[in-house]
Scaffold this active site. Structure first.
Site, mmCIF file in Angstrom:
data_model
loop_
_atom_site.group_PDB
_atom_site.id
_atom_site.type_symbol
_atom_site.label_atom_id
_atom_site.label_comp_id
_atom_site.label_asym_id
_atom_site.label_seq_id
_atom_site.Cartn_x
_atom_site.Cartn_y
_atom_site.Cartn_z
ATOM 1 N N SER A 146 44.913 18.768 6.845
ATOM 2 C CA SER A 146 44.284 17.530 7.290
ATOM 3 C C SER A 146 42.778 17.751 7.256
ATOM 4 O O SER A 146 42.298 18.887 7.175
ATOM 5 C CB SER A 146 44.731 17.189 8.718
ATOM 6 O OG SER A 146 43.892 16.229 9.329
ATOM 7 N N TYR A 159 46.814 19.681 17.309
ATOM 8 C CA TYR A 159 46.973 19.211 15.930
ATOM 9 C C TYR A 159 45.926 19.871 15.030
ATOM 10 O O TYR A 159 46.255 20.409 13.958
ATOM 11 C CB TYR A 159 46.844 17.693 15.893
ATOM 12 C CG TYR A 159 47.011 17.076 14.528
ATOM 13 C CD1 TYR A 159 48.275 16.803 14.027
ATOM 14 C CD2 TYR A 159 45.911 16.750 13.742
ATOM 15 C CE1 TYR A 159 48.448 16.224 12.773
ATOM 16 C CE2 TYR A 159 46.058 16.172 12.485
ATOM 17 C CZ TYR A 159 47.321 15.913 12.004
ATOM 18 O OH TYR A 159 47.483 15.349 10.773
#
Length: 285
Positions: A146, A159
């Site tokens: 990401s 995350y």
């Protein structure tokens, strides 16, 4: 050792985790249209059964399994080999995020550890289960990181922590596979219109306001899972080490040594952002 060409995906077998929705489902549809055979893996049957039915039994296999369960993943690989005879690409894509977003201090410990378990260790388990078959076929491993692999993970720490780990895992794996004929790459999506980004894109008022203050307008503009799938297809065909989508994030990644200290400095001094972070910590928000 030479690498088999991946520019033609006809009859290549691709295993995708998190295939029931979002990026995984969009990639499955596009790869199926290119002639690939799909092993669709997700935690529930809801999305993958519908995809498998649409694709037909000759070129799709739906498998319910958790990426936290190595034994289940081994069974998925065995089922894939039994049905299709080989495994050419593994796309370790399954992931979750904290909902609602909050800080390290206030986050439930089980939630924090669950996110790392799925998003980082789930990638490791998926790849480890598939790697012997990938080496045999001189195939390709793709892992989903990401932009949070290199952006500050404020209010999204587990995350971001996991995605930074996934990036290094993919980079190390590619170097270790050099000379074997197999390859590995890392996918770096920006903001994508999927449930995992729902809160940041407007579903959670405080989180959305935090994103608006922390990210310039062009960077926070979301793209569709289908756009990610198109970029993924191009990257798979060329065995790219990195797939950055949308491409406007590329300068930030390349210049992270400059951007990261600058963004950390800004967050240290930005009072409106600090007030929003305190709001996230209030019970009931």
């Amino acid at each position: 050792m030479s690498r088999p060409r991946l520019d033609e995906l006809q009859d290549k077998t691709v295993l995708i985790t998190g295939a029931g929705s979002g990026i995984g489902a969009a990639c499955a549809r596009l790869l199926h249209a290119q002639g690939a055979r799909l092993v669709l893996v997700d935690l529930t049957a809801n999305g993958i059964d519908a995809l498998a039915q649409a694709f037909g039994p000759d070129r799709a296999l739906a498998c319910v399994a958790s990426v936290t369960d190595r034994s289940a993943l081994d069974r998925v690989v065995q089922a894939a080999l039994q049905k299709f005879g080989r495994l050419d690409i593994v796309f370790a894509n399954a992931g979750i995020a904290c909902e609602p977003p909050t800080t390290i201090r206030c986050m439930d410990e089980a939630t924090f550890e669950r996110i790392v378990e799925v998003d980082l260790l789930g990638v490791w388990r998926t790849v480890r289960a598939c790697l012997p078959s990938i080496l045999e076929s001189r195939g390709h491993v793709l892992v989903t990181a990401s932009i949070y692999a290199y952006m500050n993970g404020v209010a999204n720490a587990p995350y971001a922590m996991a995605k930074a780990g996934v990036e290094m895992f993919g980079r190390a794996l590619r170097a270790e596979l050099a000379g074997t004929g197999a390859t590995a790459g890392v996918l770096y999506p920006g903001w994508v219109s999927t449930p995992i980004a729902h809160g940041a894109l407007g579903g959670h008022a405080t989180a959305a306001q935090l994103v608006r203050l922390a990210f310039p307008g062009p960077l926070r503009r979301p793209i569709t899972p289908e756009a990610v799938a198109q970029a993924t297809l191009r990257g798979l065909r060329s065995r790219a080490p990195r797939i950055m989508v949308p491409i406007r994030w590329l300068p930030v990644s390349l210049l992270r040594g400059m951007f990261n200290p600058l963004s950390d400095w800004l967050l240290d001094r930005h009072r409106p952002i600090q007030r929003l972070i305190r709001q996230l910590e209030q019970p009931g928000r």
